[in-house]
Design a protein around this motif. Structure first.
Motif, PDB file in Angstrom:
ATOM      1  N   THR A 330     -71.379 -43.409  70.630  1.00  0.00           N
ATOM      2  CA  THR A 330     -72.785 -43.330  70.015  1.00  0.00           C
ATOM      3  C   THR A 330     -73.646 -43.976  71.148  1.00  0.00           C
ATOM      4  O   THR A 330     -74.563 -43.647  71.389  1.00  0.00           O
ATOM      5  N   LYS A 331     -73.184 -45.135  71.561  1.00  0.00           N
ATOM      6  CA  LYS A 331     -74.062 -45.839  72.547  1.00  0.00           C
ATOM      7  C   LYS A 331     -74.003 -44.905  73.759  1.00  0.00           C
ATOM      8  O   LYS A 331     -75.177 -45.140  74.529  1.00  0.00           O
ATOM      9  N   ALA A 332     -72.978 -44.298  74.103  1.00  0.00           N
ATOM     10  CA  ALA A 332     -73.053 -43.414  75.289  1.00  0.00           C
ATOM     11  C   ALA A 332     -73.820 -42.107  75.154  1.00  0.00           C
ATOM     12  O   ALA A 332     -73.741 -40.979  76.017  1.00  0.00           O
ATOM     13  N   GLY A 333     -74.550 -41.858  73.835  1.00  0.00           N
ATOM     14  CA  GLY A 333     -75.375 -40.855  73.637  1.00  0.00           C
ATOM     15  C   GLY A 333     -74.644 -39.573  73.182  1.00  0.00           C
ATOM     16  O   GLY A 333     -74.979 -38.427  73.320  1.00  0.00           O
ATOM     17  N   ILE A 334     -73.303 -39.665  72.681  1.00  0.00           N
ATOM     18  CA  ILE A 334     -72.526 -38.463  72.294  1.00  0.00           C
ATOM     19  C   ILE A 334     -72.320 -38.651  70.579  1.00  0.00           C
ATOM     20  O   ILE A 334     -72.001 -39.507  69.972  1.00  0.00           O
ATOM     21  N   GLY A 335     -72.618 -37.710  70.004  1.00  0.00           N
ATOM     22  CA  GLY A 335     -72.675 -37.584  68.475  1.00  0.00           C
ATOM     23  C   GLY A 335     -71.126 -37.141  68.017  1.00  0.00           C
ATOM     24  O   GLY A 335     -70.718 -36.480  68.604  1.00  0.00           O
ATOM     25  N   THR A 336     -70.925 -37.935  66.941  1.00  0.00           N
ATOM     26  CA  THR A 336     -69.558 -37.634  66.505  1.00  0.00           C
ATOM     27  C   THR A 336     -69.902 -37.422  64.772  1.00  0.00           C
ATOM     28  O   THR A 336     -70.866 -37.817  64.336  1.00  0.00           O
ATOM     29  N   GLY A 337     -68.716 -37.128  64.136  1.00  0.00           N
ATOM     30  CA  GLY A 337     -68.678 -37.359  62.548  1.00  0.00           C
ATOM     31  C   GLY A 337     -67.682 -37.694  61.892  1.00  0.00           C
ATOM     32  O   GLY A 337     -66.644 -37.921  62.629  1.00  0.00           O
ATOM     33  N   ILE A 338     -67.824 -38.209  60.865  1.00  0.00           N
ATOM     34  CA  ILE A 338     -66.656 -38.324  60.153  1.00  0.00           C
ATOM     35  C   ILE A 338     -66.383 -37.485  58.789  1.00  0.00           C
ATOM     36  O   ILE A 338     -67.175 -37.688  57.898  1.00  0.00           O
ATOM     37  N   HIS A 339     -65.109 -36.963  58.798  1.00  0.00           N
ATOM     38  CA  HIS A 339     -64.940 -35.764  57.839  1.00  0.00           C
ATOM     39  C   HIS A 339     -63.553 -36.206  57.095  1.00  0.00           C
ATOM     40  O   HIS A 339     -62.728 -35.594  57.443  1.00  0.00           O
ATOM     41  N   TYR A 340     -63.608 -37.190  56.153  1.00  0.00           N
ATOM     42  CA  TYR A 340     -64.720 -37.637  55.376  1.00  0.00           C
ATOM     43  C   TYR A 340     -64.204 -39.209  54.966  1.00  0.00           C
ATOM     44  O   TYR A 340     -62.961 -39.709  55.070  1.00  0.00           O
ATOM     45  N   PRO A 341     -65.270 -40.334  55.132  1.00  0.00           N
ATOM     46  CA  PRO A 341     -65.057 -41.450  55.108  1.00  0.00           C
ATOM     47  C   PRO A 341     -64.302 -42.194  53.778  1.00  0.00           C
ATOM     48  O   PRO A 341     -63.420 -43.056  53.847  1.00  0.00           O
ATOM     49  N   VAL A 342     -64.683 -41.294  52.751  1.00  0.00           N
ATOM     50  CA  VAL A 342     -64.157 -41.817  51.244  1.00  0.00           C
ATOM     51  C   VAL A 342     -63.502 -40.670  50.741  1.00  0.00           C
ATOM     52  O   VAL A 342     -64.385 -39.744  50.639  1.00  0.00           O
ATOM     53  N   PRO A 343     -62.211 -40.901  50.436  1.00  0.00           N
ATOM     54  CA  PRO A 343     -61.511 -39.754  49.817  1.00  0.00           C
ATOM     55  C   PRO A 343     -62.319 -39.530  48.563  1.00  0.00           C
ATOM     56  O   PRO A 343     -62.737 -40.450  47.686  1.00  0.00           O
ATOM     57  N   VAL A 344     -62.219 -38.109  48.097  1.00  0.00           N
ATOM     58  CA  VAL A 344     -62.887 -37.835  46.867  1.00  0.00           C
ATOM     59  C   VAL A 344     -62.344 -38.681  45.455  1.00  0.00           C
ATOM     60  O   VAL A 344     -63.154 -38.964  44.724  1.00  0.00           O
ATOM     61  N   HIS A 345     -61.074 -38.942  45.581  1.00  0.00           N
ATOM     62  CA  HIS A 345     -60.603 -39.607  44.227  1.00  0.00           C
ATOM     63  C   HIS A 345     -60.999 -40.927  44.144  1.00  0.00           C
ATOM     64  O   HIS A 345     -61.250 -41.767  43.087  1.00  0.00           O
ATOM     65  N   LEU A 346     -61.351 -41.781  45.344  1.00  0.00           N
ATOM     66  CA  LEU A 346     -62.146 -42.814  45.343  1.00  0.00           C
ATOM     67  C   LEU A 346     -63.622 -42.873  45.054  1.00  0.00           C
ATOM     68  O   LEU A 346     -64.193 -43.876  45.302  1.00  0.00           O
ATOM     69  N   GLN A 347     -64.113 -41.843  44.922  1.00  0.00           N
ATOM     70  CA  GLN A 347     -65.644 -41.690  44.994  1.00  0.00           C
ATOM     71  C   GLN A 347     -66.364 -42.015  43.447  1.00  0.00           C
ATOM     72  O   GLN A 347     -65.393 -41.983  42.672  1.00  0.00           O
ATOM     73  N   LYS A 348     -67.286 -42.652  43.578  1.00  0.00           N
ATOM     74  CA  LYS A 348     -67.841 -43.129  42.192  1.00  0.00           C
ATOM     75  C   LYS A 348     -67.767 -42.257  41.030  1.00  0.00           C
ATOM     76  O   LYS A 348     -67.124 -42.719  39.988  1.00  0.00           O
ATOM     77  N   PRO A 349     -68.066 -40.882  41.209  1.00  0.00           N
ATOM     78  CA  PRO A 349     -68.129 -40.171  39.951  1.00  0.00           C
ATOM     79  C   PRO A 349     -66.656 -40.100  39.172  1.00  0.00           C
ATOM     80  O   PRO A 349     -66.512 -39.551  38.225  1.00  0.00           O
ATOM     81  N   TYR A 350     -65.861 -40.342  39.966  1.00  0.00           N
ATOM     82  CA  TYR A 350     -64.119 -40.216  39.560  1.00  0.00           C
ATOM     83  C   TYR A 350     -63.557 -41.661  39.077  1.00  0.00           C
ATOM     84  O   TYR A 350     -62.554 -41.407  38.920  1.00  0.00           O
ATOM     85  N   ARG A 351     -64.429 -42.557  39.237  1.00  0.00           N
ATOM     86  CA  ARG A 351     -63.874 -43.766  38.976  1.00  0.00           C
ATOM     87  C   ARG A 351     -63.402 -43.899  37.492  1.00  0.00           C
ATOM     88  O   ARG A 351     -62.107 -44.460  37.183  1.00  0.00           O
ATOM     89  N   THR A 352     -63.974 -43.099  36.592  1.00  0.00           N
ATOM     90  CA  THR A 352     -63.371 -43.282  35.291  1.00  0.00           C
ATOM     91  C   THR A 352     -61.704 -42.781  35.096  1.00  0.00           C
ATOM     92  O   THR A 352     -61.312 -42.624  34.088  1.00  0.00           O
ATOM     93  N   MET A 353     -61.467 -41.937  36.237  1.00  0.00           N
ATOM     94  CA  MET A 353     -60.279 -41.226  36.193  1.00  0.00           C
ATOM     95  C   MET A 353     -58.996 -42.258  36.376  1.00  0.00           C
ATOM     96  O   MET A 353     -57.985 -41.934  36.313  1.00  0.00           O
ATOM     97  N   GLY A 354     -59.406 -43.490  36.996  1.00  0.00           N
ATOM     98  CA  GLY A 354     -58.357 -44.612  37.165  1.00  0.00           C
ATOM     99  C   GLY A 354     -57.830 -44.621  38.291  1.00  0.00           C
ATOM    100  O   GLY A 354     -56.565 -45.021  38.331  1.00  0.00           O
ATOM    101  N   PHE A 355     -58.224 -43.676  39.239  1.00  0.00           N
ATOM    102  CA  PHE A 355     -57.482 -43.659  40.467  1.00  0.00           C
ATOM    103  C   PHE A 355     -57.662 -44.963  41.184  1.00  0.00           C
ATOM    104  O   PHE A 355     -58.713 -45.702  41.131  1.00  0.00           O
ATOM    105  N   LYS A 356     -56.666 -45.582  42.330  1.00  0.00           N
ATOM    106  CA  LYS A 356     -56.950 -46.665  43.022  1.00  0.00           C
ATOM    107  C   LYS A 356     -56.286 -46.231  44.249  1.00  0.00           C
ATOM    108  O   LYS A 356     -55.889 -45.274  44.648  1.00  0.00           O
ATOM    109  N   GLY A 357     -56.787 -47.201  45.321  1.00  0.00           N
ATOM    110  CA  GLY A 357     -56.158 -47.203  46.750  1.00  0.00           C
ATOM    111  C   GLY A 357     -54.801 -47.090  46.538  1.00  0.00           C
ATOM    112  O   GLY A 357     -54.099 -47.583  45.983  1.00  0.00           O
ATOM    113  N   GLU A 358     -53.974 -46.210  47.620  1.00  0.00           N
ATOM    114  CA  GLU A 358     -52.577 -46.161  47.726  1.00  0.00           C
ATOM    115  C   GLU A 358     -52.152 -44.853  46.551  1.00  0.00           C
ATOM    116  O   GLU A 358     -51.047 -44.814  46.727  1.00  0.00           O
ATOM    117  N   ASP A 359     -53.045 -44.499  45.904  1.00  0.00           N
ATOM    118  CA  ASP A 359     -52.540 -43.432  45.296  1.00  0.00           C
ATOM    119  C   ASP A 359     -52.167 -42.055  46.126  1.00  0.00           C
ATOM    120  O   ASP A 359     -51.254 -41.327  45.749  1.00  0.00           O
TER     121      ASP A 359
END
Ligand SMILES: Cc1ncc(COP(=O)(O)O)c(C=O)c1O
Length: 410
Positions: A330-359
């Motif tokens: 980024t500092k060198a002026g080069i664009g990058t992306g992260i696909h995806y930084p938070v796995p879907v099972h750990l996203q807020k809408p799925y919290r009630t499903m009881g998944f945890k890190g390391e599943d």
């Protein structure tokens, strides 16, 4: 640094400059005929994209998310059913499952391809489910619901290992919907059939997104369902258009999920260029591989197994020093992306499903380490050289200061 020294992650402006006249002509034509919804431009694109994807039918819809949802509903997924997918995807995959009234569940990905691991799907079906004798379908032991469908995601433009998935689907009577939203033109060599098959032609149906940044992108929102099943195609046709079988005769409640004529016209123009653009992406990926392979043992490069011809929607490397490398670029002026930084099972809408890190450890490790480098057909050799030079500079600066991650090579 001047703007023209900067290297964007994706350059859509340059891409459209080449074909601007043709695109403007599409808009003029639509204005002059006022044929904004349906009509020959939509039908023409549907015919050509079906042919491109080796599918019998293509139904244009309003987005990739609608495509996944309509495909599931048209294929017969019922409210309450479990649909199994991967947690390493864009949330639209699971949103569409919920919007179809079903509930998502997950199996982990393969470490090298980032796509669904057929062995994990088998384990899920054997260990977490029993076979319901009445329906002939797996029934989830703890969630007390039938598993009726599976969505492999052809992530980053590479097909999932479909032979194993299709074999399990056949054995367990499951619907298969390919999420091909990132994989226009990707190919898979089926050992079982001894032939190359196109993404979008292998499951009961497939969903494509034409979001602007995709390999085939509209100038707005758009998507499509492809299928070889006439009945399923008819259902999608109704679902996208308020459940109508003909004007003002409604077989069911549907949605306003049609593809605009302007977008269809634009997609038709761009579809002619897609084989060449995909080829350029493959060349850029091969050159990245060649240049980066020499650089560092800590950088894991994309893996393209012998059964895959990917279309590199994204070129994704992996490193334990991901955040530091991204900051350096980024500092060198080069664009990058992260696909995806938070796995879907750990996203807020799925919290009630009881998944945890390391599943889903493979997905969770990938989420912490993946980095998408600049990738688009117009990326020049000089630009690519500069990306590689900056990665080399970063490696020199950080050599031995951070833990080394073993590389997985193709
Ligand atoms: C894997 C995947 N599935 C579904 C979608 C949803 O497509 P859209 O944004 O067109 O609704 C996307 C789009 O980014 C995607 O990448």
């Amino acid at each position: 640094m001047s703007d023209n020294q900067k290297i964007p992650f994706l350059d859509l402006v340059g891409l459209h400059e080449e074909i601007e006249k043709e695109l403007v002509h599409v808009f003029q034509k639509t204005l002059r005929t006022a044929g904004f919804i349906g009509g020959p431009m939509v039908e023409g694109f549907e015919r050509d994209f079906a042919r491109f994807s080796d599918a019998a039918h293509c139904l244009g819809v309003a987005s990739g998310t609608d495509a996944v949802r309509f495909a599931l509903m048209a294929a017969g997924v019922q409210p309450g059913d479990i649909v199994v997918t991967v947690p390493h995807t864009f949330i639209a995959t699971t949103e569409a499952i919920s919007q179809a009234g079903a509930q998502p569940d997950f199996v982990d990905i393969d470490e090298r391809t980032y796509c669904m691991d057929p062995a994990k799907l088998q384990e899920y079906l054997e260990r977490e489910c029993y076979l319901d004798r009445e329906t002939g379908k797996p029934f989830h032991r703890t969630r007390r619901a039938p598993v009726t469908a599976v969505i492999p995601v052809h992530i980053y433009g590479q097909a999932a290992d479909m032979d194993g998935i299709l074999e399990l689907a056949h054995r367990y009577n499951l619907i298969v919907i390919e999420d091909a939203c990132q994989a226009h033109g990707a190919e898979y060599f089926s050992k079982k059939e001894n032939r190359w098959r196109k993404a979008g032609s292998m499951g009961h149906a497939a969903a494509f997104s034409f979001y602007p940044g995709k390999n085939l992108g509209a100038c707005g929102e758009a998507g499509a369902v492809t299928t070889n099943n006439e009945l399923l195609a008819q259902k999608v046709r109704m679902l996208r258009d308020h459940g109508q079988s003909r004007k003002y005769y409604h077989e069911m409640e549907g949605y306003n999920g049609r593809l605009d004529a302007v977008q269809a016209g634009i997609l038709e123009i761009k579809l002619h260029h897609l084989p060449e653009w995909n080829q350029k992406r493959r060349q850029i990926a091969a050159r990245y591989n060649e240049l980066l392979r020499e650089l560092s043992a800590s950088l894991v490069l994309p893996c393209e197994p012998s059964w895959s011809r990917g279309v590199y929607h994204l070129y994704v490397v992996r490193t334990a020093k991901r955040n530091e490398l991204q900051e350096h670029l980024t500092k060198a002026g080069i664009g990058t992306g992260i696909h995806y930084p938070v796995p879907v099972h750990l996203q807020k809408p799925y919290r009630t499903m009881g998944f945890k890190g390391e599943d889903f450890p493979v997905t969770e490790n990938a989420a912490a380490q993946v980095l998408s480098l600049p990738m688009y057909p117009g990326l020049s050799l000089a630009q690519q050289d500069r990306v590689v030079e900056e990665i080399a500079r970063f490696e020199k600066i950080t050599e031995s200061s951070l833990p080394v991650q073993p590389a997985v090579r193709a």
